[in-house]
Design a protein around this motif. Sequence first.
Motif, PDB file in Angstrom:
ATOM      1  N   PHE A  18      10.407  18.746  25.642  1.00  0.00           N
ATOM      2  CA  PHE A  18      10.401  20.194  25.841  1.00  0.00           C
ATOM      3  C   PHE A  18       9.308  20.775  24.941  1.00  0.00           C
ATOM      4  CE2 PHE A  18      13.397  24.136  25.962  1.00  0.00           C
ATOM      5  CZ  PHE A  18      12.403  24.855  26.569  1.00  0.00           C
ATOM      6  N   PHE A  19       8.059  20.614  25.383  1.00  0.00           N
ATOM      7  CA  PHE A  19       6.901  21.096  24.634  1.00  0.00           C
ATOM      8  C   PHE A  19       6.514  22.492  25.096  1.00  0.00           C
ATOM      9  CE2 PHE A  19       5.454  16.845  23.172  1.00  0.00           C
ATOM     10  CZ  PHE A  19       5.073  17.197  21.892  1.00  0.00           C
ATOM     11  N   ASP A  20       6.036  23.290  24.160  1.00  0.00           N
ATOM     12  CA  ASP A  20       5.382  24.549  24.485  1.00  0.00           C
ATOM     13  C   ASP A  20       3.975  24.484  23.916  1.00  0.00           C
ATOM     14  OD1 ASP A  20       5.509  27.409  25.424  1.00  0.00           O
ATOM     15  OD2 ASP A  20       4.888  27.696  23.345  1.00  0.00           O
ATOM     16  N   ASP A  21       2.998  24.981  24.652  1.00  0.00           N
ATOM     17  CA  ASP A  21       1.616  24.936  24.177  1.00  0.00           C
ATOM     18  C   ASP A  21       1.356  26.082  23.202  1.00  0.00           C
ATOM     19  OD1 ASP A  21       1.825  26.882  26.089  1.00  0.00           O
ATOM     20  OD2 ASP A  21      -0.067  26.425  27.063  1.00  0.00           O
ATOM     21  N   GLY A  22       1.881  25.929  22.015  1.00  0.00           N
ATOM     22  CA  GLY A  22       1.749  26.951  20.983  1.00  0.00           C
ATOM     23  C   GLY A  22       3.072  27.084  20.258  1.00  0.00           C
ATOM     24  N   SER A  23       3.389  28.314  19.890  1.00  0.00           N
ATOM     25  CA  SER A  23       4.646  28.552  19.178  1.00  0.00           C
ATOM     26  C   SER A  23       5.527  29.520  19.954  1.00  0.00           C
ATOM     27  CB  SER A  23       4.365  29.094  17.778  1.00  0.00           C
ATOM     28  OG  SER A  23       3.621  30.297  17.884  1.00  0.00           O
ATOM     29  N   GLY A  24       5.621  29.319  21.255  1.00  0.00           N
ATOM     30  CA  GLY A  24       6.393  30.217  22.105  1.00  0.00           C
ATOM     31  C   GLY A  24       7.885  29.965  22.125  1.00  0.00           C
ATOM     32  N   LEU A  25       8.342  28.854  21.566  1.00  0.00           N
ATOM     33  CA  LEU A  25       9.776  28.581  21.548  1.00  0.00           C
ATOM     34  C   LEU A  25      10.464  29.179  20.328  1.00  0.00           C
ATOM     35  CD1 LEU A  25       9.922  24.855  22.739  1.00  0.00           C
ATOM     36  CD2 LEU A  25      10.398  26.914  24.056  1.00  0.00           C
ATOM     37  N   ARG A  26       9.748  29.267  19.215  1.00  0.00           N
ATOM     38  CA  ARG A  26      10.360  29.773  17.985  1.00  0.00           C
ATOM     39  C   ARG A  26      10.769  31.231  18.161  1.00  0.00           C
ATOM     40  NH1 ARG A  26       7.274  30.499  12.397  1.00  0.00           N
ATOM     41  NH2 ARG A  26       6.227  31.948  13.760  1.00  0.00           N
ATOM     42  N   ALA A  27      12.035  31.505  17.869  1.00  0.00           N
ATOM     43  CA  ALA A  27      12.634  32.850  17.933  1.00  0.00           C
ATOM     44  C   ALA A  27      12.628  33.432  19.343  1.00  0.00           C
ATOM     45  CB  ALA A  27      11.961  33.803  16.959  1.00  0.00           C
ATOM     46  N   ASN A  28      12.490  32.596  20.352  1.00  0.00           N
ATOM     47  CA  ASN A  28      12.568  33.073  21.730  1.00  0.00           C
ATOM     48  C   ASN A  28      14.041  33.250  22.075  1.00  0.00           C
ATOM     49  OD1 ASN A  28      12.401  33.464  24.547  1.00  0.00           O
ATOM     50  ND2 ASN A  28      10.509  32.290  24.622  1.00  0.00           N
ATOM     51  N   VAL A  35      10.943  20.978  33.161  1.00  0.00           N
ATOM     52  CA  VAL A  35      12.065  20.154  33.600  1.00  0.00           C
ATOM     53  C   VAL A  35      12.533  19.331  32.407  1.00  0.00           C
ATOM     54  CG1 VAL A  35      12.782  18.278  35.117  1.00  0.00           C
ATOM     55  CG2 VAL A  35      11.299  20.074  35.993  1.00  0.00           C
ATOM     56  N   LEU A  36      13.831  19.429  32.104  1.00  0.00           N
ATOM     57  CA  LEU A  36      14.393  18.735  30.949  1.00  0.00           C
ATOM     58  C   LEU A  36      15.135  17.453  31.322  1.00  0.00           C
ATOM     59  CD1 LEU A  36      15.885  21.803  29.064  1.00  0.00           C
ATOM     60  CD2 LEU A  36      13.677  20.701  28.714  1.00  0.00           C
ATOM     61  N   TRP A  37      15.718  17.409  32.514  1.00  0.00           N
ATOM     62  CA  TRP A  37      16.568  16.293  32.914  1.00  0.00           C
ATOM     63  C   TRP A  37      16.575  16.220  34.435  1.00  0.00           C
ATOM     64  CZ3 TRP A  37      20.991  16.526  35.882  1.00  0.00           C
ATOM     65  CH2 TRP A  37      21.800  15.394  35.907  1.00  0.00           C
ATOM     66  N   ASP A  38      16.710  15.020  34.990  1.00  0.00           N
ATOM     67  CA  ASP A  38      16.839  14.885  36.442  1.00  0.00           C
ATOM     68  C   ASP A  38      17.701  13.689  36.802  1.00  0.00           C
ATOM     69  OD1 ASP A  38      15.211  12.690  36.032  1.00  0.00           O
ATOM     70  OD2 ASP A  38      13.526  13.454  37.160  1.00  0.00           O
TER      71      ASP A  38
END
Length: 189
Positions: A138-148, A113-116
């Motif tokens: 907006f955290f990801d537990d690792g590097s799952g956001l890069r180049a997604n 959830v980013l905003w409410d």
Amino acid sequence: MNTVLSRANSLFAFSLSVMAALTFGCFVTTAFKDRSVPVNIHVSRVTLKNVDDFTGPRERSDLGFVTFDISADILYQNHSDSFWPIFDWNVKQLFLYLSAEYATKSNALNQVVLWDKIVLRGESTKLNLKDMKSKYFFFDDGSGLRANKNITLTLSWNVVPNAGILPLVMGSGHKSIPFPESYEATKSY
């Protein structure tokens, strides 16, 4: 025979039965109503940083920043060219939230959830938000956001009724965005 207390008890039990029937009727008249409306989401800026994660092992995690615009009229829903108000007599408030969904190698589905926002009865239901930043990290537990390449933003809401169930409604528009392939440089203070 019938004392005053037994008559009062009978009257109270009958009144509760009538109130329960009216509450159930309130629930049934609005339970199957479609409350979806068109939503327009536009993303103007996406940045990505790789920061220390202090919640677990000393590893680094992806932290995304999204700047977005949302426009929607939550007041009315379109049903075959006629408009029906979402705020009917069984709606107390709406709980709106913007969420991001994406898949990584370690998790098939991630939801953040980013905003409410809470919209009470009588408040303006026209959303015209410009250059909004994420309210929550907006955290990801690792590097799952890069180049997604497929992070989907969706505006949804819970309808808080006076009586009945709490339906979850998704807006009929969503936005898929790619995240950058490289990290933005972090400043050290």
